[in-house]
Write a protein that holds these residues in place. Sequence first.
Motif, PDB file in Angstrom:
ATOM      1  N   GLY A  39      -4.662   0.027   2.907  1.00 40.61           N
ATOM      2  CA  GLY A  39      -4.522  -1.156   2.058  1.00 40.61           C
ATOM      3  C   GLY A  39      -4.390  -0.849   0.584  1.00 40.61           C
ATOM      4  N   HIS A  40      -4.112   0.444   0.261  1.00 39.88           N
ATOM      5  CA  HIS A  40      -4.029   0.844  -1.149  1.00 39.88           C
ATOM      6  C   HIS A  40      -2.590   0.972  -1.646  1.00 39.88           C
ATOM      7  CE1 HIS A  40      -8.264   1.363  -1.116  1.00 39.88           C
ATOM      8  NE2 HIS A  40      -8.297   2.533  -0.481  1.00 39.88           N
ATOM      9  N   HIS A  41      -1.616   0.581  -0.813  1.00 40.50           N
ATOM     10  CA  HIS A  41      -0.228   0.820  -1.204  1.00 40.50           C
ATOM     11  C   HIS A  41       0.212  -0.010  -2.417  1.00 40.50           C
ATOM     12  CE1 HIS A  41      -0.210  -2.597   1.492  1.00 40.50           C
ATOM     13  NE2 HIS A  41       1.010  -2.943   1.075  1.00 40.50           N
ATOM     14  N   LEU A  42      -0.534  -1.120  -2.685  1.00 43.25           N
ATOM     15  CA  LEU A  42      -0.205  -1.928  -3.848  1.00 43.25           C
ATOM     16  C   LEU A  42      -1.189  -1.711  -5.002  1.00 43.25           C
ATOM     17  CD1 LEU A  42       0.896  -5.314  -2.211  1.00 43.25           C
ATOM     18  CD2 LEU A  42       2.313  -3.407  -3.004  1.00 43.25           C
ATOM     19  N   HIS A  43      -2.066  -0.741  -4.824  1.00 42.41           N
ATOM     20  CA  HIS A  43      -2.961  -0.379  -5.927  1.00 42.41           C
ATOM     21  C   HIS A  43      -2.094   0.121  -7.094  1.00 42.41           C
ATOM     22  CE1 HIS A  43      -5.815   1.984  -8.303  1.00 42.41           C
ATOM     23  NE2 HIS A  43      -6.787   1.263  -7.723  1.00 42.41           N
ATOM     24  N   PRO A  44      -2.338  -0.336  -8.323  1.00 44.61           N
ATOM     25  CA  PRO A  44      -1.437   0.000  -9.445  1.00 44.61           C
ATOM     26  C   PRO A  44      -1.118   1.490  -9.584  1.00 44.61           C
ATOM     27  CG  PRO A  44      -3.051  -1.628 -10.145  1.00 44.61           C
ATOM     28  CD  PRO A  44      -3.434  -1.226  -8.748  1.00 44.61           C
ATOM     29  N   SER A  63      12.088   3.000  -4.173  1.00 50.57           N
ATOM     30  CA  SER A  63      11.239   2.621  -5.316  1.00 50.57           C
ATOM     31  C   SER A  63      11.349   1.119  -5.577  1.00 50.57           C
ATOM     32  CB  SER A  63      11.659   3.382  -6.574  1.00 50.57           C
ATOM     33  OG  SER A  63      11.414   4.749  -6.445  1.00 50.57           O
ATOM     34  N   LEU A  64      12.579   0.622  -5.547  1.00 51.54           N
ATOM     35  CA  LEU A  64      12.805  -0.800  -5.824  1.00 51.54           C
ATOM     36  C   LEU A  64      12.195  -1.677  -4.731  1.00 51.54           C
ATOM     37  CD1 LEU A  64      14.125  -2.875  -7.710  1.00 51.54           C
ATOM     38  CD2 LEU A  64      16.220  -2.667  -6.346  1.00 51.54           C
ATOM     39  N   TYR A  65      12.315  -1.236  -3.465  1.00 53.51           N
ATOM     40  CA  TYR A  65      11.740  -1.989  -2.342  1.00 53.51           C
ATOM     41  C   TYR A  65      10.232  -2.140  -2.533  1.00 53.51           C
ATOM     42  CZ  TYR A  65      10.066  -3.040   2.359  1.00 53.51           C
ATOM     43  OH  TYR A  65       9.421  -3.619   3.433  1.00 53.51           O
ATOM     44  N   LEU A  66       9.578  -1.057  -2.908  1.00 52.81           N
ATOM     45  CA  LEU A  66       8.137  -1.068  -3.119  1.00 52.81           C
ATOM     46  C   LEU A  66       7.787  -1.937  -4.328  1.00 52.81           C
ATOM     47  CD1 LEU A  66       5.486   0.126  -2.051  1.00 52.81           C
ATOM     48  CD2 LEU A  66       5.831   2.080  -3.562  1.00 52.81           C
ATOM     49  N   THR A  70       5.336  -5.756  -5.074  1.00 52.08           N
ATOM     50  CA  THR A  70       4.204  -5.816  -6.005  1.00 52.08           C
ATOM     51  C   THR A  70       4.086  -7.227  -6.580  1.00 52.08           C
ATOM     52  OG1 THR A  70       4.736  -3.542  -6.591  1.00 52.08           O
ATOM     53  CG2 THR A  70       3.152  -4.681  -7.996  1.00 52.08           C
ATOM     54  N   PRO A  71       2.920  -7.883  -6.456  1.00 55.35           N
ATOM     55  CA  PRO A  71       2.802  -9.280  -6.888  1.00 55.35           C
ATOM     56  C   PRO A  71       2.989  -9.485  -8.391  1.00 55.35           C
ATOM     57  CG  PRO A  71       0.684  -8.406  -6.125  1.00 55.35           C
ATOM     58  CD  PRO A  71       1.713  -7.393  -5.780  1.00 55.35           C
ATOM     59  N   ASP A  72       2.247  -8.793  -9.208  1.00 51.76           N
ATOM     60  CA  ASP A  72       2.363  -8.952 -10.669  1.00 51.76           C
ATOM     61  C   ASP A  72       2.467  -7.576 -11.312  1.00 51.76           C
ATOM     62  OD1 ASP A  72       2.244 -11.790 -11.226  1.00 51.76           O
ATOM     63  OD2 ASP A  72       0.220 -11.699 -10.357  1.00 51.76           O
TER      64      ASP A  72
END
Length: 612
Positions: A39-44, A63-66, A70-72
């Motif tokens: 669950g850390h894939h969206l960690h900054p 890179s763009l897909y990821l 990203t929410p914000d």
Amino acid sequence: MSSPLPPPLAPQTLAAQIERSGSTHHHLLQLHAAAFRSGHHLHPIVNLKLQRSYSSIGRPDLSLYLFRLTPDPNIFLWSSIIHSHAFHGLHHSALLLFSQMLSSPSSPTPNAFTFSSALKASPLNLGRALHALSLKHSLLSDTYVATSLLDMYARGADLSSARKVFDVMPMRNIVSFTAMVTCYAKAGRLELAYKVFDAMPEKDCVCWNALIDAYTQHGRPNDAIMLFQQMLRSGLKPNEVTLVSVLASVAQLGWLSTGKWVHSYAKNNKITFTLRLSTALVDMYSKCGNIQEAFLVFDSIPNKDVVAWNSMIIGYAMHGQSREALRYFSEMQKTGVQPTDITFIGVLNACSHAGLVTEGREFFSSMVKDHNIEPKIEHYGCLVDLLGRAGFVEEAYDLVTSMKIKPDPVLWSSLLASCKLHKNMILGEKIANFLLANGLANSETFVLLSNIYVALGKWEEVAGIRRLMKEGGIQKEPGCSSIEVDRKVYEFMVGDLSHSLSKQIYAVLEEFNVLLKAQGYIPQTDLILYDLEEAQKQRALAVHSEKLAIAFGLISTLPGTTIRIVKNLRVCSDCHTFTKFISKITGKKIVVRDRNRFHHFEDGSCSCGEFW
């Protein structure tokens, strides 16, 4: 019973492992999967490291897909994705992302890295807008932003704005100095480029390369090689980029010994022979007269691209080995490499140098029909030259007058030379009158026009041509021949008396003129464009620059040494005949590179087979 799953990795640990993953795609995917499971894939931090790693392995799409997940995204993520696309040449996408960032509801304030990344992708007009925006955000004092602005103005050839940015920079580093050097260099302002370069407090390989390449690209190969020598004396080790530029300069000059030294330097200093460097060596050896060495380098290249194939095909064509050039064209296609317009210049030149009229017509036709390549002026020039020299002068004239492209002076010169060669003086005079009436004659066409009128015995017209040249400030390019002996280059002009060995050179020429006449050599005095006495014409022919260079080579080299001459103009037929006789009498091999091709003289014959 199955073993328990390992505990999930902490974000900092994951980020560190991603950074250490290098450029291994498989390993990076494994770490991405581990980040997703935990669950850390969206960690900054993890997200940023993943994006940068995907970009570093050439996958900005991932890179763009990821990034889109990203929410914000914060300013670091925005800057990273913009930089990724700019770095990979996806300029439109980079600028679109920059625009989206500025217009997003939670728009973060752009920082220096954001601006420098966007500026790398910006054309001149948009770059000026970004310049104003960076001023609004008080970022002009940042060295990276200022250097990116300088680079943007340099790409847009806005020298004045680039210099203004450079002059007000609070701190100049080696990158900003190099950007200013490159700016002047691209515009051909070499003296200004050197002035900035000379003022640099420290110099690295990149700035040396920028200046050396500038002198190479702008036709000052002597200066490029002198700079390379200065670089070596400074103690800085050149890299592949340096050597590619230097080899291009050596190729322009035809200095084989210097080229061999550069090749040895690369070997001795363990510089990797990349595809680009190896291709530069093929080109250098071809243009310096050693086609055998060119082939050995070419043969050692593992995965040849079309540029490497082109260099070998053009090399064989230049040396009159036309069948080899066409064979390699066929081999290239068998490997699946698709030809380019440059390939067809080599192929058509090969046909031209061997009089392969049928093949030349077929290759020219196949460009559009089979390869969807629209012929350029150079391709028309090759075909006109082929047809004209093979005796199809009227067909060549019809081709020139029916072309979609406007004929240039080179085409007209080729056609006039064919008229003179095949004594089609009616067509030659018709072309001459057309060129004069339309103001299309240049120095070369004026000389050929004079030749046509001399052959017709129209001395008044010859005088008229000279008068037009004088009034127009047009001067015939003087013949100049160079020879390299013991890695030192000697140049000779027509009738040159400046050399310290001039007495010996002229004595040797006089001796050989007597011997040659006894062997049946008759000076071709009809080449002299002045109405002179026969004896005066013979004296004028006897001091052509290549004859002086050959005489110097005979007294300056050991028996068995090949004499290599480079001439800036086409070798005249009298010098061609003279050199054949010299090769027979002395037993020396003489290689002459003129404006059009190579001539290999050996035992009284020439590799061109009299078709040149």
